[in-house]
Scaffold this motif. Structure first.
Motif, PDB file in Angstrom:
ATOM      1  N   LEU A   5      18.679   7.220  10.596  1.00 32.97           N
ATOM      2  CA  LEU A   5      18.908   6.282   9.366  1.00 32.97           C
ATOM      3  C   LEU A   5      20.293   5.464   9.758  1.00 32.97           C
ATOM      4  CD1 LEU A   5      17.838   8.353   6.280  1.00 32.97           C
ATOM      5  CD2 LEU A   5      16.629   6.800   7.818  1.00 32.97           C
ATOM      6  N   LYS A  55       0.663  -1.362   0.174  1.00 37.16           N
ATOM      7  CA  LYS A  55      -0.049   0.154   0.134  1.00 37.16           C
ATOM      8  C   LYS A  55       1.002   1.208   0.189  1.00 37.16           C
ATOM      9  CE  LYS A  55      -4.044  -1.967   2.113  1.00 37.16           C
ATOM     10  NZ  LYS A  55      -4.983  -2.271   3.299  1.00 37.16           N
ATOM     11  N   ALA A  56       1.887   1.119   0.374  1.00 33.59           N
ATOM     12  CA  ALA A  56       2.924   2.273   0.446  1.00 33.59           C
ATOM     13  C   ALA A  56       4.168   2.033  -0.623  1.00 33.59           C
ATOM     14  CB  ALA A  56       3.482   2.715   1.844  1.00 33.59           C
ATOM     15  N   ALA A  71       9.968   2.533  -2.652  1.00 34.25           N
ATOM     16  CA  ALA A  71       9.639   4.280  -2.884  1.00 34.25           C
ATOM     17  C   ALA A  71      10.450   5.050  -2.066  1.00 34.25           C
ATOM     18  CB  ALA A  71       8.162   4.649  -2.767  1.00 34.25           C
ATOM     19  N   CYS A  84      20.819   6.795   0.672  1.00 34.35           N
ATOM     20  CA  CYS A  84      19.642   6.830  -0.156  1.00 34.35           C
ATOM     21  C   CYS A  84      18.535   5.855  -0.001  1.00 34.35           C
ATOM     22  CB  CYS A  84      20.305   6.859  -1.606  1.00 34.35           C
ATOM     23  SG  CYS A  84      18.887   7.247  -2.769  1.00 34.35           S
ATOM     24  N   ALA A 138      12.678   6.348   1.237  1.00 33.77           N
ATOM     25  CA  ALA A 138      12.505   6.682   2.611  1.00 33.77           C
ATOM     26  C   ALA A 138      10.767   6.767   2.737  1.00 33.77           C
ATOM     27  CB  ALA A 138      13.417   7.776   3.101  1.00 33.77           C
ATOM     28  N   ASP A 139      10.394   6.551   3.971  1.00 35.51           N
ATOM     29  CA  ASP A 139       9.100   6.962   3.996  1.00 35.51           C
ATOM     30  C   ASP A 139       8.645   8.467   4.565  1.00 35.51           C
ATOM     31  OD1 ASP A 139       6.392   7.187   5.351  1.00 35.51           O
ATOM     32  OD2 ASP A 139       6.423   5.054   5.873  1.00 35.51           O
ATOM     33  N   ILE A 140       8.244   9.052   3.531  1.00 33.85           N
ATOM     34  CA  ILE A 140       8.275  10.686   3.706  1.00 33.85           C
ATOM     35  C   ILE A 140       7.190  11.099   4.521  1.00 33.85           C
ATOM     36  CG2 ILE A 140       9.391  11.322   1.707  1.00 33.85           C
ATOM     37  CD1 ILE A 140       6.986  11.400   0.240  1.00 33.85           C
ATOM     38  N   LYS A 141       6.054  10.100   4.673  1.00 33.26           N
ATOM     39  CA  LYS A 141       5.504  10.594   5.797  1.00 33.26           C
ATOM     40  C   LYS A 141       5.761  10.456   7.128  1.00 33.26           C
ATOM     41  CE  LYS A 141       1.455   8.738   2.970  1.00 33.26           C
ATOM     42  NZ  LYS A 141       0.481   7.902   2.867  1.00 33.26           N
ATOM     43  N   LYS A 145       5.673  -3.502  -9.307  1.00 31.63           N
ATOM     44  CA  LYS A 145       5.627  -2.056  -9.438  1.00 31.63           C
ATOM     45  C   LYS A 145       6.535  -1.248  -8.849  1.00 31.63           C
ATOM     46  CE  LYS A 145       2.380   1.963  -8.681  1.00 31.63           C
ATOM     47  NZ  LYS A 145       0.750   2.461  -8.642  1.00 31.63           N
ATOM     48  N   ALA A 160       7.640   1.714   0.765  1.00 32.46           N
ATOM     49  CA  ALA A 160       8.462   2.751   1.333  1.00 32.46           C
ATOM     50  C   ALA A 160       9.152   2.223   2.557  1.00 32.46           C
ATOM     51  CB  ALA A 160       7.557   3.878   1.763  1.00 32.46           C
TER      52      ALA A 160
END
Ligand code: A1D88
Length: 249
Positions: A112, A51-52, A91, A142, A93-96, A87, A55
């Motif tokens: 990190l 779903k993410a 994505a 990264c 790092a989890d930006i949220k 797919k 990430a």
């Protein structure tokens, strides 16, 4: 987790030191972790946070480190494959999760720092990349791809990054045609090319790398050789072109 002693083997003498192994059937929330290959000697870690777009949240990275510990200590495992979904590899790092953190928190709290684990694994790690892997070589922290020894990217891998900065001098890059262009933008490619032959020999002499590589290929939407017509390009292959200085006017 429980501990047990594993027998020593010629390839790996543990001196009967207890190692942590996940109990059979351990469920990870963000990963699918299993041993594959005819000899069950390939540790496969599949990111599983669809779903993410996979990430890289804290929970996922903590589980990743547990899985890497497990495979590094398992004397039967010769190499490790990290992969994602069709797919998205990940994505980034989890930006949220990151958005409310202050600079002080990140810098002071070694934000990190635990991402480095994959670079410390003493077995070859292959990234089998499909789909999104934004900025995968850009910057020290990264994504975990940066730390893998071999990156095998399919032609559907999108958002291929520009190779700059610390792109991991140990990476050997295998990419299909669609992505070849990104490599010409790398300022580090000469050193990677120089390193390649000896590294490849070293890698291939490692128990399990060959089967790990074929497991990595199975995880990709288009394995090596599927494009036909010699369309596949492997890097690094050629020594860097020597440019002839133009004569002074
Ligand atoms: C130190 C490390 C640095 C870095 O790693 S820098 C890189 C950080 N990553 C990014 O900037 C990528 C951000 N994501 C995107 O740009 C897009 O996504 C994609 C182009 C990869 C894909 O676009 P599409 O196919 O339209 O998917 P979607 O609807 O944007 O995303 C599907 C769900 O995935 C969540 N998601 C995607 N990327 C991240 C992320 N990096 N961190 C947290 N969540 C993410 C979304 O929010 C959404 O979920 P919801 O529908 O519930 O909102």
């Amino acid at each position: 987790y429980y501990t047990r002693s594993i027998p020593c083997s010629p390839a790996h003498c543990c001196n009967d030191v207890p190692v942590s192994l996940p109990p059979a059937g351990t469920q990870f929330q963000y990963l699918v972790v299993e041993k594959k290959g005819a000899k069950q000697n390939v540790g496969v870690i599949q990111l599983n946070r669809p779903k993410a777009l996979n990430a890289l949240c804290d929970g996922l990275m903590n589980e990743m480190n547990q899985a890497l510990d497990f495979f590094e200590k398992d004397p039967d495992v010769g190499a490790i494959v990290i992969t994602g979904s069709e797919k998205a590899f990940a994505a980034g790092a989890d930006i949220k999760e990151m958005q409310n953190r202050t600079f002080q928190e990140c810098y002071g709290g070694s934000f990190l720092a635990h991402w480095n684990r994959v670079s410390l694994v003493r077995k070859p790690v292959i990234a089998a990349v499909n789909g999104y892997a934004p900025r995968m070589f850009l910057g020290k922290y990264c994504t975990m791809v940066n730390f893998c020894v071999i990156v095998s990217a399919s032609s559907r891998q999108t958002q291929m990054p520009v190779l700059t900065g610390n792109c991991g001098s140990l990476n050997i890059l295998f990419m299909q045609r669609a992505n070849g262009k990104c490599l010409s933008q790398s300022s580090r490619i000469n050193s990677i090319q120089t390193l390649a032959p000896s590294l490849q020999l070293w890698l291939w002499s490692f128990l399990g790398v060959e089967s790990a590589y074929s497991e990595a290929e199975k995880k990709k939407d288009r394995p090596w050789g599927s494009e036909g017509g010699g369309g596949i390009r492997a890097y690094p292959l050629q020594p860097p072109a020597v440019s002839t200085p133009s004569p002074l006017p």
